[in-house]
Design a protein around this motif. Structure first.
Motif, mmCIF file in Angstrom:
data_model
loop_
_atom_site.group_PDB
_atom_site.id
_atom_site.type_symbol
_atom_site.label_atom_id
_atom_site.label_comp_id
_atom_site.label_asym_id
_atom_site.label_seq_id
_atom_site.Cartn_x
_atom_site.Cartn_y
_atom_site.Cartn_z
ATOM 1 N N VAL A 198 46.512 33.914 33.947
ATOM 2 C CA VAL A 198 45.949 35.031 33.789
ATOM 3 C C VAL A 198 45.600 35.358 35.285
ATOM 4 C CG1 VAL A 198 42.928 34.562 33.243
ATOM 5 C CG2 VAL A 198 44.952 33.740 31.458
ATOM 6 N N THR A 199 45.832 34.085 36.222
ATOM 7 C CA THR A 199 45.164 34.484 37.424
ATOM 8 C C THR A 199 45.690 35.440 38.158
ATOM 9 O OG1 THR A 199 44.804 31.636 37.415
ATOM 10 C CG2 THR A 199 45.287 33.202 39.309
ATOM 11 N N LEU A 200 47.648 35.953 37.461
ATOM 12 C CA LEU A 200 47.665 36.784 37.952
ATOM 13 C C LEU A 200 47.256 38.166 37.367
ATOM 14 C CD1 LEU A 200 50.256 37.743 39.603
ATOM 15 C CD2 LEU A 200 51.912 38.003 37.093
ATOM 16 N N ALA A 220 43.588 38.970 36.641
ATOM 17 C CA ALA A 220 42.491 39.359 37.802
ATOM 18 C C ALA A 220 42.816 38.886 39.047
ATOM 19 C CB ALA A 220 42.174 37.833 37.728
ATOM 20 N N ALA A 221 43.867 38.444 39.365
ATOM 21 C CA ALA A 221 44.021 38.975 41.215
ATOM 22 C C ALA A 221 44.474 40.657 41.347
ATOM 23 C CB ALA A 221 45.396 37.997 41.592
ATOM 24 N N LEU A 222 45.643 41.156 40.243
ATOM 25 C CA LEU A 222 45.606 42.000 40.165
ATOM 26 C C LEU A 222 44.804 43.033 39.968
ATOM 27 C CD1 LEU A 222 49.448 41.603 38.999
ATOM 28 C CD2 LEU A 222 49.208 42.825 40.855
ATOM 29 N N ASN A 223 44.061 42.843 38.894
ATOM 30 C CA ASN A 223 42.717 43.492 38.681
ATOM 31 C C ASN A 223 41.383 43.978 40.104
ATOM 32 O OD1 ASN A 223 41.579 44.745 36.732
ATOM 33 N ND2 ASN A 223 39.747 43.544 36.540
ATOM 34 N N ALA A 224 41.090 42.295 40.520
ATOM 35 C CA ALA A 224 40.585 42.360 41.301
ATOM 36 C C ALA A 224 40.813 43.162 42.758
ATOM 37 C CB ALA A 224 39.892 41.723 42.279
ATOM 38 N N GLU A 225 42.064 42.934 43.438
ATOM 39 C CA GLU A 225 42.883 43.199 44.798
ATOM 40 C C GLU A 225 43.369 44.401 44.908
ATOM 41 O OE1 GLU A 225 42.969 41.637 47.115
ATOM 42 O OE2 GLU A 225 42.051 40.429 45.783
ATOM 43 N N PRO A 226 42.788 45.826 45.977
ATOM 44 C CA PRO A 226 42.982 46.903 46.235
ATOM 45 C C PRO A 226 44.566 47.169 46.248
ATOM 46 C CG PRO A 226 42.162 45.627 48.664
ATOM 47 C CD PRO A 226 42.081 44.842 47.076
ATOM 48 N N THR A 227 45.682 45.989 46.432
ATOM 49 C CA THR A 227 46.917 46.527 46.415
ATOM 50 C C THR A 227 47.923 45.498 45.778
ATOM 51 O OG1 THR A 227 47.357 44.866 48.182
ATOM 52 C CG2 THR A 227 46.618 47.540 48.649
ATOM 53 N N VAL A 228 48.677 45.693 45.268
ATOM 54 C CA VAL A 228 49.403 44.621 44.778
ATOM 55 C C VAL A 228 50.090 43.147 45.355
ATOM 56 C CG1 VAL A 228 51.864 43.782 43.858
ATOM 57 C CG2 VAL A 228 50.912 46.209 43.096
ATOM 58 N N GLU A 229 50.472 43.651 47.191
ATOM 59 C CA GLU A 229 50.357 42.920 48.150
ATOM 60 C C GLU A 229 49.689 42.039 48.743
ATOM 61 O OE1 GLU A 229 53.671 46.529 48.358
ATOM 62 O OE2 GLU A 229 51.443 45.547 48.470
ATOM 63 N N SER A 230 48.263 42.313 48.781
ATOM 64 C CA SER A 230 46.778 41.765 48.115
ATOM 65 C C SER A 230 46.999 40.395 47.327
ATOM 66 C CB SER A 230 45.569 42.167 49.060
ATOM 67 O OG SER A 230 45.315 43.373 47.929
ATOM 68 N N LEU A 276 49.143 39.463 45.210
ATOM 69 C CA LEU A 276 49.690 38.264 44.812
ATOM 70 C C LEU A 276 49.890 37.489 46.062
ATOM 71 C CD1 LEU A 276 53.767 40.214 44.155
ATOM 72 C CD2 LEU A 276 51.306 39.158 42.940
ATOM 73 N N THR A 277 48.881 38.217 47.071
ATOM 74 C CA THR A 277 48.799 36.876 48.066
ATOM 75 C C THR A 277 47.476 35.749 47.097
ATOM 76 O OG1 THR A 277 49.332 38.220 50.326
ATOM 77 C CG2 THR A 277 47.537 36.814 50.464
ATOM 78 N N ARG A 278 46.987 36.248 46.872
ATOM 79 C CA ARG A 278 45.798 35.561 45.942
ATOM 80 C C ARG A 278 45.620 34.709 45.235
ATOM 81 N NH1 ARG A 278 40.070 38.328 44.000
ATOM 82 N NH2 ARG A 278 39.520 36.820 42.161
ATOM 83 N N TYR A 279 47.671 35.313 44.404
ATOM 84 C CA TYR A 279 47.842 34.448 43.455
ATOM 85 C C TYR A 279 48.104 33.114 43.654
ATOM 86 C CZ TYR A 279 51.246 33.265 39.851
ATOM 87 O OH TYR A 279 52.377 32.336 39.003
ATOM 88 N N ASP A 280 49.186 32.995 44.665
ATOM 89 C CA ASP A 280 49.742 32.341 45.434
ATOM 90 C C ASP A 280 48.429 31.307 45.980
ATOM 91 O OD1 ASP A 280 52.403 30.685 46.583
ATOM 92 O OD2 ASP A 280 51.602 31.432 48.583
ATOM 93 N N TRP A 282 39.060 23.421 34.189
ATOM 94 C CA TRP A 282 39.124 24.774 35.135
ATOM 95 C C TRP A 282 39.258 25.380 33.875
ATOM 96 C CZ3 TRP A 282 42.600 29.106 33.316
ATOM 97 C CH2 TRP A 282 43.209 29.911 33.832
ATOM 98 N N ALA A 283 38.638 26.889 34.468
ATOM 99 C CA ALA A 283 37.878 28.202 34.157
ATOM 100 C C ALA A 283 38.054 28.891 35.017
ATOM 101 C CB ALA A 283 36.392 27.939 35.162
ATOM 102 N N PRO A 284 38.711 30.208 33.911
ATOM 103 C CA PRO A 284 39.377 31.380 34.397
ATOM 104 C C PRO A 284 38.497 32.117 34.969
ATOM 105 C CG PRO A 284 38.358 31.162 31.479
ATOM 106 C CD PRO A 284 38.343 30.077 32.580
ATOM 107 N N PRO A 285 39.334 32.774 35.395
ATOM 108 C CA PRO A 285 38.809 34.026 36.321
ATOM 109 C C PRO A 285 38.919 35.057 35.253
ATOM 110 C CG PRO A 285 41.438 34.337 36.774
ATOM 111 C CD PRO A 285 40.795 32.377 35.868
ATOM 112 N N ARG A 286 37.877 35.479 35.652
ATOM 113 C CA ARG A 286 37.766 37.433 34.667
ATOM 114 C C ARG A 286 38.228 38.079 34.803
ATOM 115 N NH1 ARG A 286 32.327 37.700 32.271
ATOM 116 N NH2 ARG A 286 32.270 39.824 32.443
ATOM 117 N N LEU A 287 38.415 38.985 33.360
ATOM 118 C CA LEU A 287 40.030 39.855 33.625
ATOM 119 C C LEU A 287 39.394 41.079 33.900
ATOM 120 C CD1 LEU A 287 42.222 38.528 31.117
ATOM 121 C CD2 LEU A 287 42.500 39.036 33.679
ATOM 122 N N GLY A 288 38.084 41.464 33.694
ATOM 123 C CA GLY A 288 36.961 42.341 33.192
ATOM 124 C C GLY A 288 36.490 42.080 34.577
#
Length: 385
Positions: free
Chosen positions: A304-306, A308-318, A320-324, A379-385
Motif C-alpha cells: 500500500v505504501t509503495l 501511495a508513494a507512486l500515486n503522490a510523487e512526481p517521479t518514480v525516483e522520488s 521510491l525514495t519516499r517508500y524507502d 498502523w494507518a495506511p496512506p491514501r491511494l486516491g
C-alpha cells in the motif's frame, strides 16, 4: 511518471503490490517462477495493520467473510497452565478489528481473484535485470524480455533480485528454529481461537478457522536442514504429553499435510529497499521470524505504501525514495522485535530463564500486554486516491 511495472513473485506481497499498482492506473505483469499458483500453505493471523492494508486494496471485506476472529486464547505452559490470556474484544475496541485467522491459501486466492488472469505469468524465473537505461528496467525471464518503468522484487526470503542488487549482502541467515505445520483434514473444536504453548526450546500453537478446521504449528530449536521421514510422527513424539487440544489436533491431521521449513531471516538489515527503479518488498526486503505474526502484515503495508508513494510523487525516483524512507525504519524495527520475541519465547531452554519469563508473563497486567500488540498493529495506511 511511468506506468508499467513488473512484479517478481506471486506470493501475498507480490499480489498485493500488483493490486495497489493497478488501483493507481499502472499496467502490471506478475512473474512467478512456480508453474502453478496452487494455493499452498497453512494458516495466517492478520492483525489490524494487515487488515487496514487489505481494506485500502479493496479486498478487506472479502477476507473478513472467510476469516474467524481471534477473541479467545493466549499463552500456556505444556501442562496447560495459562501464562497470559488473550482479550480479543479489547483489541477490537482499540483497533476497530479483531485479529483474524484465515488459511494462507484462501488469502492468496482472494488476492489473485482481484487481478485479471492475463497479468499473471507463471513458470518464469527472472535471470537478469538491465538497469543501464535511466528510465527503464529490462527484465529477462528465461527466454522472455519485459521492459518496465518499475520492478517490484517480492520474490521471498531467498530473493534472487536482492542478490543481483546487493551482491555483497550476506543474505538470509538461519534463525536456529525450524517449523512444522499443517491444517487439520476435518473440522475440530480446539476450544479457543488462537493459542501458543511454550516449552523448553519448543512452541506449539493453533489458529481456528471459520470452516471449522484449524491450523497448528510446531516450532523447534534444531540444526538447519534436519528432516524427518515421518514428520507427523515426529511431532507426536516431541509433543507427547502436552495439554489438550494438542493431541486432538495432531490426530485430525493427515500425514501428508505436514509442511516443514527452516526459519530464515535477514539478520543484516538492507541499507536501502530501492536501487534505481527497483523496489524490494516483503520478505525480499525484511524477512523476519514469525514470532510476532507480522511477516505478511508488513508485506501488505509495503504494498500500500509503495502504491501511495507512486500515486503522490512526481517521479518514480522520488516515489521510491519516499517508500524507502517510510518503510525501512518501521519494518526493520518489527523484524528486530520479532527476533527478540523468539529469543525470550520459544527459543529459551534454561530452566531458570524459563521460570523468570513465565513469572513475568503471569504478572504482566493485561493492558500492558495489549500495548505491546498495539505498538505493531496500530498502523494507518496512506491514501491511494
Amino acid at each position: 511518471m511511468g506506468s508499467t511495472a513488473v512484479v517478481v513473485g506471486g506470493g501475498i506481497g507480490g499480489l498485493a503490490a500488483a493490486i495497489g499498482l493497478r488501483l493507481i492506473g499502472w499496467e502490471v505483469t506478475v512473474v512467478e517462477r512456480a508453474p502453478v499458483l496452487d494455493d499452498a500453505g497453512a494458516g495466517i493471523s492478520l492483525a489490524a495493520n494487515g487488515m487496514r492494508a487489505l481494506d485500502a486494496l479493496g479486498v478487506g471485506e472479502a477476507v473478513r467473510k472467510l476469516s474467524r476472529g481471534q477473541y479467545s486464547g493466549g499463552t500456556r505452559t505444556p501442562d496447560g497452565r495459562w501464562l497470559a490470556r488473550m482479550d480479543g474484544t479489547a483489541l477490537e475496541r482499540a483497533l476497530g478489528t479483531p485479529m483474524l485467522g484465515i488459511p494462507r491459501a484462501t488469502l492468496h486466492r482472494l488476492l489473485r481473484a482481484a487481478l485479471p488472469p492475463e497479468c499473471l505469468v507463471t513458470g518464469a524465473e527472472v535471470t537478469s535485470l538491465d538497469r543501464s537505461r535511466p528510465a527503464l528496467v529490462r527484465v529477462t525471464c528465461d527466454a522472455a524480455v519485459l521492459d518496465a518503468d518499475l520492478v517490484v522484487a517480492a520474490d521471498g526470503v531467498g530473493s534472487h533480485v536482492r542478490t543481483l542488487l546487493f551482491p555483497d549482502h550476506p543474505g538470509p541467515a538461519y534463525s536456529g528454529s525450524t517449523v512444522l505445520r499443517a491444517i487439520t483434514s476435518r473440522p475440530i473444536d480446539p476450544g479457543t481461537d488462537f493459542e501458543l504453548t511454550w516449552g523448553p526450546g519448543a512452541e506449539f500453537g493453533h489458529i481456528a478457522f471459520a470452516d471449522g478446521r484449524a491450523e497448528w504449528h510446531a516450532v523447534l530449536n534444531s540444526p538447519a536442514g534436519v528432516r524427518h521421514r515421518d514428520p507427523l510422527a515426529e511431532v507426536h513424539r516431541r509433543f507427547h504429553g502436552w495439554h489438550a487440544p494438542i493431541p486432538a489436533l495432531l490426530e485430525a491431521t493427515a500425514p501428508d499435510a505436514v509442511l516443514h521449513h527452516d526459519v530464515n531471516e535477514l539478520v543484516t538489515p538492507l541499507p536501502s529497499y530501492t536501487v534505481g527503479r527497483v523496489a524490494l518488498l516483503g520478505d525480499a526486503a525484511h524477512a523476519m521470524t514469525p514470532n510476532l505474526g507480522q511477516g505478511a502484515c508488513q508485506a501488505l503495508e509495503d504494498a500500500v505504501t509503495l502504491a501511495a508513494a507512486l500515486n503522490a510523487e512526481p517521479t518514480v525516483e522520488s516515489a521510491l525514495t519516499r517508500y524507502d524512507t517510510e518503510r525501512r525504519p518501521r519494518s526493520q524495527a518489527v523484524a528486530r522485535a520479532a527476533r527478540q520475541a523468539g529469543r525470550i519465547g520459544q527459543q529459551l531452554t534454561h530452566p531458570l530463564a524459563i521460570t523468570l519469563r513465565n513469572t513475568a508473563l503471569r504478572l504482566t497486567p493485561p493492558r500492558a500486554a495489549a500495548r505491546m500488540i498495539l505498538r505493531h498493529a496500530n498502523w494507518a495506511p496512506p491514501r491511494l486516491g
